[in-house]
Motif scaffolding. Structure first.
Motif, short mmCIF file in Angstrom:
data_model
loop_
_atom_site.label_atom_id
_atom_site.label_comp_id
_atom_site.label_asym_id
_atom_site.label_seq_id
_atom_site.Cartn_x
_atom_site.Cartn_y
_atom_site.Cartn_z
N SER A 291 96.88 73.79 74.51
CA SER A 291 97.64 72.54 74.40
C SER A 291 98.11 72.40 72.96
CB SER A 291 96.79 71.34 74.81
OG SER A 291 95.66 71.21 73.96
N ALA A 294 97.70 66.76 69.53
CA ALA A 294 96.44 66.10 69.88
C ALA A 294 96.36 65.75 71.36
CB ALA A 294 96.26 64.85 69.01
N TYR A 295 97.49 65.41 71.95
CA TYR A 295 97.49 64.98 73.35
C TYR A 295 98.48 65.81 74.18
CZ TYR A 295 95.32 61.02 71.00
OH TYR A 295 94.51 60.24 70.21
N GLU A 297 100.08 68.59 76.74
CA GLU A 297 99.78 69.00 78.12
C GLU A 297 99.15 70.39 78.12
OE1 GLU A 297 102.22 69.96 82.28
OE2 GLU A 297 103.23 69.12 80.51
N GLU A 298 98.13 70.57 78.92
CA GLU A 298 97.44 71.85 78.99
C GLU A 298 98.27 72.84 79.79
OE1 GLU A 298 93.55 72.86 81.21
OE2 GLU A 298 92.93 72.32 79.17
#
Length: 566
Positions: A291, A294-295, A297-298
């Motif tokens: 990813s 920090a946030y 998408e995997e």
């Protein structure tokens, strides 16, 4: 009779005859004998600047930069491998201090290398700026008017025609424009010029060198490079504390790290099973989930050798591979004090590997005394019996050789130590029945029992694989590549494109018959000028055919390409 001739200019007088027509077919600086400047600071500064921005000094600095980079390839560099530098110091106690004073262990950041680098940078800019301005002026201007005596040019031809001079000039303008010449009518002659791409190539080459220098410097100052060994099932987050080893440029900061993370789901390695290439890897690939940010998408991807994962400015390369057998250590009461996959370092092409297990906390001997344990591990993925060397890199017949120690591992002393070696200064050997070092060869599922109820170590039936990754951030890489491509294209244009000028003069002769004169000039000593002039003359002759000479009415000559006579 008309003639097309090619001849060399006849001395200084001929150059004076050409006038503006023979002037500066390139933007290369004129070579003039430099007079010593008048005494004074300003005079010396001007003289120094004139020398620094000359082409010969730029070439000399480029040669010096190439020579200065040689020690960086031959001598260990602190920024690349500090361990090799320390080893060199230990082996060369006399030479190492000299290298330190000369900065040879840090060539690319040394004062003398930086001085050459900066002087070359300034010299190139000093060359390019006036050349670019001069070339822009040439593009905005018109080709120079024809010289008075076209027959003094290296390539020329002439014939008589019944067409009017105006018709010949119009036909010449149309012909030269179709051949992509810049043309205009100057008096009784048409002036044309072609080959400006040569100067564009020259300037592009030098500008590309500057781009490459800037990209190289930028990359060295802000680059980062680190390595991380990741076992199957484990992961990595791009923070400084996660790296096994890390080095960076002098202006790099932790905030420059590209935010990303990944997990190693599976490593796949296959090998040639027979033939002369037996044991050679066929497939080396790591399946990852990663990813960005920090946030982020995997996502899933597969990293292969020379096929890195690119995340922003960072690239993740697959660089190594090995095995991590799972071992379990128990104390005398059967309590598990250590259980994990232990990454081992390969020693040869068949992945014969070695490493250690360090039990630092939680262990107590049979008497209840807190102690530390250390185990040397020697792993063979394919044990063939006899020699302690693996016979094949794949897991065909795994075997783990273990030797055991107890005491103080030295990890609390504050002195750094390798996670792949034991510091045996304060360790004691476990002894077998013969009073020798306790050691045993274990198959998956086997256990080595420590004497006197001290516990045991078990080679579990699971052997994981690990992959070594190299994370690289070099912000100037794309600019350097672009500069290199432009430099090659620019150099090709400057070598193969020929800049030349052509003039066509049509005037009425004493007998009322139009006399056509054509001439060409090129400063690159190219044989294509007379050939091209001959081709142009032949085409123009079709539109303005020759008139019979007074002494031979039946003769009607046609110009030939680049020949001495037609």
């Amino acid at each position: 009779m008309s003639k097309t001739t090619t001849s060399a200019p006849e001395g200084q007088d001929n150059d004076q005859d050409l006038g503006a027509a023979g002037s500066q077919l390139s933007t290369a600086p004129r070579e003039e004998v430099a007079n010593l400047p008048a005494l004074g600071v300003v005079g010396w500064i001007r003289w120094f600047w004139r020398q620094l921005t000359s082409m010969r000094v730029a070439l000399l600095l480029l040669l010096l930069l190439s020579l200065a980079a040689i020690p960086g390839s031959l001598i260990p560099q602190t920024g690349i491998d500090a361990m090799k530098v320390e080893d060199f110091r230990e082996r060369h106690t006399t030479l190492a201090p000299v290298y330190d004073k000369l900065g040879l262990f840090n060539v690319y950041s040394s004062v003398w290398f930086s001085a050459i680098y900066i002087l070359l940078f300034v010299s190139l800019i000093g060359c390019i700026v006036p050349r670019t301005w001069q070339f822009v002026g040439q593009l905005r201007g018109r080709p120079p008017a024809a010289p008075k005596r076209l027959n003094r040019l290296p390539a020329h031809t002439t014939w008589r025609t019944g067409a009017k001079p105006e018709e010949v000039r119009e036909a010449a303008l149309e012909l030269l424009r179709k051949r992509r010449f810049r043309t205009h009518l100057a008096g009784d002659a048409v002036a044309a010029e072609k080959g400006y791409l040569r100067e564009v190539g020259n300037l592009a080459f030098h500008i590309a060198l500057i781009v490459m220098l800037i990209a190289f410097g930028w990359g060295q100052l802000f680059k980062s490079e680190g390595n991380k060994l990741v076992v199957e099932g484990d992961g990595f987050a791009n923070t400084l504390s996660q790296y096994d080893d890390f080095k960076s440029g002098s202006l790099f900061s932790n905030d420059d790290l590209e935010p990303f993370s990944f997990d190693l789901k599976n490593f796949t390695g296959t090998y040639e099973a027979s033939g002369p290439n037996r044991g050679t890897p066929r497939i080396y690939e790591a399946d990852l989930t990663y990813s960005a940010g920090a946030y982020g998408e995997e996502r899933s991807t597969t990293v292969k050798v020379n096929e890195p994962l690119e995340i922003g400015d960072a690239k993740v390369y697959l660089v190594s591979h090995g095995y991590a057998p799972v071992v379990t250590v128990r104390d005398g009461k059967g309590k598990i004090v250590y259980q994990d996959a232990v990454p081992l370092l390969p020693l040869d092409g068949n992945v014969t590997s070695s490493g250690v297990v360090k039990v630092m906390d939680g262990y107590k001997d049979a008497k209840g005394k807190s102690e530390q344990l250390g185990f040397n591990l020697f792993f063979l993925p394919t044990y063939g019996g006899g020699t302690m060397l693996s016979q094949f890199p794949a897991l065909v017949n795994p075997m783990l050789a273990v030797s055991a120690y107890h005491g103080d591992l030295g990890v609390d002393s504050g002195i750094p130590q390798s996670v792949y070696q034991l510091d045996k200064k304060h360790l004691k050997e476990f002894k077998d029945d013969k009073g020798e070092l306790l050691k045993k060869q274990l198959k998956p599922g086997d256990t080595l029992t420590l004497p006197n109820g001290a516990g045991s170590i078990t080679f579990e039936r699971e052997v994981r694989e690990w992959a070594g990754f190299q994370m690289v951030q070099e912000p100037g890489g794309g600019w350097a590549l672009g500069g290199a491509v432009i430099a090659i294209l620019g150099l090709s244009a400057s070598l193969f494109v020929q800049r030349r000028r052509v003039w066509v003069r049509a005037t009425e002769g004493p007998d009322g018959v139009t006399v056509v004169e054509m001439a060409g000039l090129g400063r690159s000593e190219s044989a294509k000028v007379p050939e091209e002039l001959g081709d142009l003359a032949e085409t123009l002759y079709d539109k303005a055919p020759g008139a019979p000479d007074a002494d031979d009415p039946s003769e009607s000559p046609v110009p030939a390409e680049g020949s001495d006579q037609q």
